[in-house]
Design an enzyme around this catalytic site. Sequence first.
Site, short mmCIF file in Angstrom:
data_model
loop_
_atom_site.label_atom_id
_atom_site.label_comp_id
_atom_site.label_asym_id
_atom_site.label_seq_id
_atom_site.Cartn_x
_atom_site.Cartn_y
_atom_site.Cartn_z
N LYS A 179 -31.32 10.23 -33.59
CA LYS A 179 -30.92 11.33 -32.77
C LYS A 179 -30.99 10.58 -31.51
O LYS A 179 -32.07 10.68 -30.57
CB LYS A 179 -32.47 12.25 -33.43
CG LYS A 179 -31.98 13.81 -32.36
CD LYS A 179 -33.74 14.06 -32.40
CE LYS A 179 -34.18 13.30 -31.01
NZ LYS A 179 -33.00 14.30 -29.63
N SER A 232 -41.59 7.73 -24.71
CA SER A 232 -42.60 8.18 -23.81
C SER A 232 -43.50 7.74 -25.04
O SER A 232 -43.67 7.87 -26.02
CB SER A 232 -42.89 9.54 -23.22
OG SER A 232 -43.09 10.24 -23.89
N THR A 233 -44.66 6.73 -24.63
CA THR A 233 -46.40 6.11 -25.65
C THR A 233 -46.31 7.96 -25.86
O THR A 233 -47.02 7.93 -27.23
CB THR A 233 -47.06 5.86 -24.11
OG1 THR A 233 -46.38 4.71 -24.08
CG2 THR A 233 -48.26 5.63 -24.91
N GLY A 236 -44.52 8.96 -28.40
CA GLY A 236 -45.14 7.90 -29.92
C GLY A 236 -45.76 7.58 -30.90
O GLY A 236 -45.92 8.22 -31.72
N GLU A 253 -40.93 2.12 -29.63
CA GLU A 253 -40.59 1.32 -28.26
C GLU A 253 -41.01 1.74 -27.29
O GLU A 253 -40.59 3.12 -26.93
CB GLU A 253 -39.27 0.92 -28.26
CG GLU A 253 -39.03 -0.64 -29.40
CD GLU A 253 -39.39 -1.57 -28.64
OE1 GLU A 253 -39.83 -1.84 -27.80
OE2 GLU A 253 -39.30 -2.52 -30.33
N CYS A 287 -37.58 0.93 -19.85
CA CYS A 287 -39.07 0.47 -19.42
C CYS A 287 -39.85 -1.00 -19.22
O CYS A 287 -40.54 -0.88 -18.61
CB CYS A 287 -38.98 0.72 -21.29
SG CYS A 287 -38.39 -0.22 -21.86
N GLU A 388 -46.06 5.78 -16.07
CA GLU A 388 -45.31 5.41 -16.13
C GLU A 388 -44.46 6.50 -14.96
O GLU A 388 -43.75 7.69 -15.42
CB GLU A 388 -44.28 5.17 -17.11
CG GLU A 388 -43.20 4.32 -16.95
CD GLU A 388 -42.49 4.58 -18.70
OE1 GLU A 388 -42.98 5.34 -19.27
OE2 GLU A 388 -42.06 3.77 -18.89
P1 NAD Z 1 -39.19 10.86 -24.46
O1 NAD Z 1 -40.44 10.66 -25.54
O2 NAD Z 1 -39.42 12.22 -23.76
O3 NAD Z 1 -38.23 11.50 -25.42
C1 NAD Z 1 -37.52 10.38 -26.43
C2 NAD Z 1 -36.92 10.88 -27.79
O4 NAD Z 1 -37.29 11.12 -28.54
C3 NAD Z 1 -36.01 11.93 -27.61
O5 NAD Z 1 -34.34 11.45 -27.98
C4 NAD Z 1 -36.24 13.48 -27.63
O6 NAD Z 1 -35.27 13.88 -27.42
C5 NAD Z 1 -36.97 12.84 -28.99
N1 NAD Z 1 -38.14 13.78 -29.32
C6 NAD Z 1 -39.14 14.59 -28.15
N2 NAD Z 1 -39.53 15.04 -28.57
C7 NAD Z 1 -40.08 14.78 -30.22
C8 NAD Z 1 -41.01 14.83 -31.07
N3 NAD Z 1 -41.54 15.89 -30.90
N4 NAD Z 1 -40.13 14.23 -32.60
C9 NAD Z 1 -39.48 13.42 -32.68
N5 NAD Z 1 -38.98 12.91 -31.01
C10 NAD Z 1 -38.95 13.47 -29.85
O7 NAD Z 1 -38.72 9.67 -23.53
P2 NAD Z 1 -37.30 9.92 -22.40
O8 NAD Z 1 -37.95 11.13 -21.33
O9 NAD Z 1 -36.10 10.05 -22.69
O10 NAD Z 1 -37.63 8.48 -22.18
C11 NAD Z 1 -37.97 7.73 -21.54
C12 NAD Z 1 -39.44 6.99 -21.88
O11 NAD Z 1 -38.22 6.00 -22.89
C13 NAD Z 1 -40.43 6.26 -21.29
O12 NAD Z 1 -41.03 6.75 -21.18
C14 NAD Z 1 -39.40 4.59 -21.07
O13 NAD Z 1 -40.88 3.39 -21.19
C15 NAD Z 1 -39.29 5.17 -22.43
N6 NAD Z 1 -38.78 3.52 -23.48
C16 NAD Z 1 -38.89 2.47 -23.93
C17 NAD Z 1 -38.01 1.21 -23.78
C18 NAD Z 1 -38.91 0.65 -24.75
O14 NAD Z 1 -38.11 -0.60 -25.11
N7 NAD Z 1 -40.01 -0.21 -24.51
C19 NAD Z 1 -36.41 1.66 -24.22
C20 NAD Z 1 -36.36 2.79 -23.12
C21 NAD Z 1 -37.60 3.51 -23.22
#
Ligand code: NAD
Length: 499
Positions: A179, A232-233, A236, A253, A287, A388
Amino acid sequence: MISQPLFYAGARQEPASGRYQDVIDPATGQVVGRTARAAAADVDAAVRSAKQAFDNPAWRNLSASQRADILLGLAKTLHDNAAELIALEATSTGASVVRMSSFDLPAVIQMAMNVASQLPEYPFVQYPPIRPLPEAHHVRVVKEPLGVCALITAWNGPLLLFMLKLIPALAAGNTVVVKPAENASLSTFRLVELFNQFLPPGVVNIVTGGGAEVGDALTGHPDVAKISFTGSTGVGQHIQKRAADGLKRVTLELGGKGPSIVLPDADLELTARGATFGYLLHSGQICLSGTRLLVPDALHDALVERMVELAGSLQPGNPLDPNTTLAPMASEAHMRRVLGYIEAGKAEGARLACGGGRLTSPECGAGFFVAPTIFTEVRNDMQIAREEIFGPVLSVIRYGDVEEAIAIANDSCYGLTAGLWSSDPVAAYSLCSRLQAGTVWINDWHAVTVDSPFGGYKQSGYGKELAIESIENYLQSKSILASFERKPEFKAMHSMILR
Ligand code: NAD
């Protein structure tokens, strides 16, 4: 105009609801396509297709060497379709063609080949030493796949993030449902479609749509054994709680707030260029970015002055143009979020050295560009230093001595990356063990290799990606103990209750 449905059970599938959402090119603000919005019924169908594929001996009984051949097939597919994949990624995420062709694509091709080369020798079966007493059992430890893995990725590098999960998941013998982020799924969908040209149906499936709607259906599905999440944390944490009910395995991650410590003996030009690269690659939507620059008084003014110059040298524009060096924010909503942080920094009393708003020059058109922004006189307790931002925003924080710098660096809920700038690499090495981060750079930033594990400390997540050890995230061990003692009276353990 692209119209992208779902893909599972080896075929394109229309979403049950018939709903689609627009894909917007962040560099132009124009609609370039539409992608399906799945609902719980679609997720269920996709997971069932992955479960059937997992239970099918045609997939389950493949040897490690045969799975290595599949990984080479992934690498070849990425290579042969690079131009199309790069264009899709650039159009939907704003990633520059230069970044895609010199980092994301080569990295995942190399990783697939690297894991493929090690897979035939991987210790899927181990024989621990035989303990002679009280009875010599023959012990075999077998590493087995987990089942259906849900791979959930963020929008800032969907192709790379998908492949970092898919390669070890398939290497271990699992099947997957991916997804991607709702606004950035084009390259992932195309890859799923291409991989299905040679994989058995149901091994790799994709559902697209909203985080809460599709994500929750996926992470709560009883047939999903494992969730590998990049994002995002906050999300997560939500996923970890949901996974608790079914005791699903989880790899996370998450975010970062990388501290970059400039030691007093650092080379000014190397540091200025390296730290600029550290916070401005993909406009900070990475990230790993180094977003807190910790500087001693003696270097402060000269370093900031040079970094302001460098920030002004980046060229915004269309990511398909190789001359573009400043990426747009991935969406209008994200741009507004970043601008909100900039306002918060001003309100909290940080001093603006450059940037501080949206870029509206002619080459930016209606794109979502934010000016590279450097704040000085930042305290580590300010919002711009703690949260962040995920944009082109740097917080410069002064420190007195090295002990204070280490304390500031570690004073964060995140622990993804950290860095040291110094002319004495030996002294810098001695500080690495003091930094609470999964990756520490000396005199560089954003460097990763496919052989070194990547992942976070603290609230940046757990479970490593990239290296061959990432395969362990997708395996479970089974111990098989065989007795060759046929005489009941010699069964030593049984005598505890059977006399
Ligand atoms: P996000 O957490 O908003 O979304 C990430 C994914 O999770 C998307 O596919 C989103 O649709 C999905 N999602 C949202 N709500 C969900 C739920 N309730 N259940 C399951 N999935 C859900 O993050 P973002 O805004 O897409 O990305 C930015 C974040 O990702 C930043 O915090 C960045 O640091 C992090 N990131 C971390 C790494 C790493 O390797 N540590 C790499 C890239 C990005």
